[in-house]
Design an enzyme around this catalytic site. Structure first.
Site, mmCIF file in Angstrom:
data_model
loop_
_atom_site.group_PDB
_atom_site.id
_atom_site.type_symbol
_atom_site.label_atom_id
_atom_site.label_comp_id
_atom_site.label_asym_id
_atom_site.label_seq_id
_atom_site.Cartn_x
_atom_site.Cartn_y
_atom_site.Cartn_z
ATOM 1 N N GLY A 239 32.623 42.695 -46.536
ATOM 2 C CA GLY A 239 32.953 41.971 -45.318
ATOM 3 C C GLY A 239 34.377 42.095 -44.849
ATOM 4 O O GLY A 239 34.779 41.421 -43.902
ATOM 5 N N GLU A 460 34.110 12.120 -57.706
ATOM 6 C CA GLU A 460 34.942 12.769 -56.688
ATOM 7 C C GLU A 460 36.304 12.086 -56.581
ATOM 8 O O GLU A 460 37.316 12.752 -56.329
ATOM 9 C CB GLU A 460 34.223 12.759 -55.335
ATOM 10 C CG GLU A 460 32.895 13.494 -55.322
ATOM 11 C CD GLU A 460 33.025 14.950 -55.740
ATOM 12 O OE1 GLU A 460 34.098 15.549 -55.528
ATOM 13 O OE2 GLU A 460 32.058 15.493 -56.306
#
EC number: 3.4.24.-
Length: 669
Positions: A239, A460
């Site tokens: 890419g 988190e």
């Protein structure tokens, strides 16, 4: 004289289709003539025939035994009657035999004969009853010779196709299977890509621009004794624009450009790949100066002798041998240059990489922040935006993104805006697109129990707290407990793009990564399976420290990394079993030390961790500003706040649990 030439050119050329058409007309004519004799014949029934017999109108009855049909011939006196007026006319076409006036289909032959005999006997008639068979000689002839005609026709067709491909190697096989499948680009119509359409890649563009100049003005280099390079290999991650760069070369060179993939040489028939290579270079020489572009050359260019356990002759090796011969066989004055692209340069054969074949290896790397800004400028041209976008901000939000990824971000932003019924694309749409591509699609309807949600929030929050308190950990941007993709929550960071990484930086990042599991241990005194991606990341980082970069004191200044990729084919490791045990022990020691360090940091900040987790449970998504209200200003952010144009640290968002989250050890190989 010119008039005669014009008259000659207007004459129709002879075609074999004329012969086929004439034969078809003759066959139709014969069939029409054969059926034309019955043009004045009418079909009748058994009852009508019996009436005609009783009236004495029938002269003869011809019974056709093989078709169960009878032909009826009338007498001269009967032809004058009004009832037989329709069949008394002369036939349209001449006939060599007698034409019946009536025909009828009978059922059982014996009953039909008995009825006729009875009527003849009752009325004392002398009507003739005869028997015959009806033979279609033309149809019998066609059925007899048709198989031979088909076989001969197919044989002639195959011979013409074989001879049409040219004599020997390349085209001498059935249906031209040995012909090259390369697509020839016309610089006037087929391609419009130029170097202006290729953003970034400054070094690579300089290399290929010189190749274009070689073809345009070869005397500039050959007059000084230089030789035109024979090949250039574009190497880089997927890419990054290798194929786009080759298209730009095709648009700029103004010379014939042959493009094909490495898999186009691979075929199930033996010798086809080598034949196509020969034909490709033959065409390129005929149209020189020319460029040949082979995309994904690793399909045929793999190192010979690898994975060939059967001892058989590999067709790909024959193709590679022919490619090696052709590249080193044509002279430098033929003005044919070979471009190739691959993201697996480590598996290519050494003979293909040597000087004289691929003289240049052009590395096409992932774009930095400045190049990402230029790529955004290219892909934002067709996008209808609602505001003047800060391209530098967008470039900072996409670390480690390739050109293809940035194109996908722009397209995804347009799709998100259209999904929201917007008339133009806004900045928030681009941020949502980055979240969507990197983290996955939000799954707000996923069923999560309150207990699981609380565990995810503290997990988190643990990442956020440890990264905020550690100097070298990437600063946080936002935290979410909304499930996205395969992750139940994600912490998004602004990682600094570094050219070299020191041990303390790697250790701080590992500690921040272990902060999620450490928070579960500190708050609940239990751990869960939610830290799978965290464990995978830190294990790879620790293994890289020990086995690749030589950053472990116990193992010492030694690396087991093989840049050539040869070890990947072996079954043995480059170290002893005793060393393997030491490596495993040191990896475990590093990870456990950072885990305990994360527990210590979270224990010291347990109250702030709890506040952060509760706010996360309330809002589901919190940002950097929320952390500043709880922890205060992060003391390590001064280098990011005061960066200038010359000193770019490329701060970007990247989720901790995503596939694109960077592992510094692997990144800086």
């Amino acid at each position: 004289m010119a008039k005669d030439n014009n008259s000659n050119t207007k004459k129709p050329k002879f075609s074999s289709w004329w012969v086929y058409g004439l034969i078809a007309i003759l066959l139709i004519g014969f069939q029409f003539i054969g059926s034309g004799n019955l043009a004045s014949t009418r079909k009748t029934t058994t009852s009508e025939l019996q009436e005609y017999l009783r009236n004495g109108d029938v002269k003869e009855i011809m019974i056709i035994t093989n078709t169960r049909q009878a032909k009826v011939f009338l007498t001269e006196e009967a032809m004058a009657k009004d009832v037989h007026k329709d069949v008394a006319e002369k036939p349209f076409l001449p006939s060599t035999g007698a034409v019946p006036q009536y025909v009828l289909d009978y059922g059982d032959l014996q009953n039909f004969e008995n009825e006729i005999k009875n009527i003849k006997k009752e009325n004392n008639l002398d009507t003739i009853v005869d028997y015959d068979t009806d033979n279609n000689y033309l149809m019998d002839l066609l059925l007899g010779i048709l198989p031979f005609v088909l076989i001969i026709g197919i044989w002639i067709y195959l011979m013409r196709r074989m001879s049409g491909g040219g004599g020997g190697g390349a085209g001498g096989q059935i249906f031209n299977i040995g012909k090259s499948k390369a697509k020839l680009f016309d610089e006037k119509t087929d391609t419009r890509t130029s170097f202006k359409d290729v953003a970034g890649l400054e070094g690579a563009k300089e290399e290929v621009e010189e190749i274009v100049e070689f073809l345009r003005n070869p005397d500039k280099y050959t007059s000084l004794g230089g030789k035109i390079p024979k090949g250039a290999l574009l190497v880089g991650p997927p890419g990054t624009g290798k194929t786009l760069l080759a298209k730009a070369v095709a648009g700029e060179a103004k010379v014939p450009f042959f493009s094909l993939s490495g898999s186009d040489f691979v075929e199930m028939f033996v010798g086809v790949g080598a034949s196509r290579v020969r034909d490709l270079f033959k065409q390129a020489k005929d149209k020189s100066p020319a460029i040949i572009f082979i995309d994904e050359i690793d399909a045929i260019g793999r190192a010979r002798g690898k994975n060939n356990f059967t001892g058989s002759n590999d067709e790909r090796e024959n193709t590679l041998n022919q490619l090696l011969t052709e590249m080193d066989g044509f002279g430098t004055n033929t003005n044919v240059i070979v471009l190739a692209a691959t993201n697996r340069a480590d598996v290519l054969d050494k003979a293909l990489m040597r000087a004289g074949r691929f003289d240049r290896q052009i590395y096409v790397d992932l774009p930095d922040i400045r190049e990402r800004k230029e790529i955004f400028e290219v892909h934002l041209r067709p996008i209808k935006t609602s505001e003047a976008l800060d391209l530098e901000f967008l470039a900072r939000q996409t670390p480690g993104f390739s050109g293809a990824d940035i194109a996908n971000v722009c397209n995804e932003a347009a799709l998100i805006a259209a999904r929201k019924e917007k008339k133009a694309v806004s900045k928030q749409d681009f941020l949502d697109a980055v979240d969507r591509i990197v983290g996955g699609l939000e799954k707000k309807n996923k069923i999560i129990t309150p207990g699981e949600k609380e565990t995810i929030a503290y997990h988190e929050a643990g990442h956020a707290t440890t990264s905020w308190m550690l100097e070298h950990a990437a600063p946080l941007v936002k935290v979410t407990i909304v499930p996205r993709g395969q992750s139940l929550g994600a912490a998004w960071y602004l990682p600094e793009e570094r050219l070299i990484v020191r041990p303390e930086q790697m250790l701080d990042e590992m500690c921040a990564t272990m902060g999620g599991r450490a928070a579960e241990k500190v708050i609940f005194n239990k751990i869960s399976t939610g830290a799978l991606s965290d464990l995978e990341k830190v294990t790879k980082q620790a293994r890289a420290m020990v086995t690749i970069y030589g950053l472990n004191e116990e193992i010492g200044n030694i690396t087991y990394y093989d840049s050539s990729g040869q070890d990947s084919y072996g079954f043995s490791k480059p170290y002893s079993e005793d060393t393997a045990r030491k490596i495993d022990k040191e990896i475990s020691k590093i990870i456990e030390a950072q885990y305990q360090r994360a527990i210590q940091v979270l224990t010291e900040n347990k109250d702030k961790l709890t506040i952060l987790a509760e706010r996360l449970l309330e809002k589901e998504v919190i940002f950097k500003e929320d952390l500043e209200k709880i922890f205060g200003k992060r003391p390590f952010d001064k280098e990011f706040d005061q960066k200038g144009q010359e000193k770019i640290s490329d701060d970007t968002t990247a989720p901790d649990n995503s596939a694109l989250a960077k592992e510094e050890g692997e990144e800086n190989k």
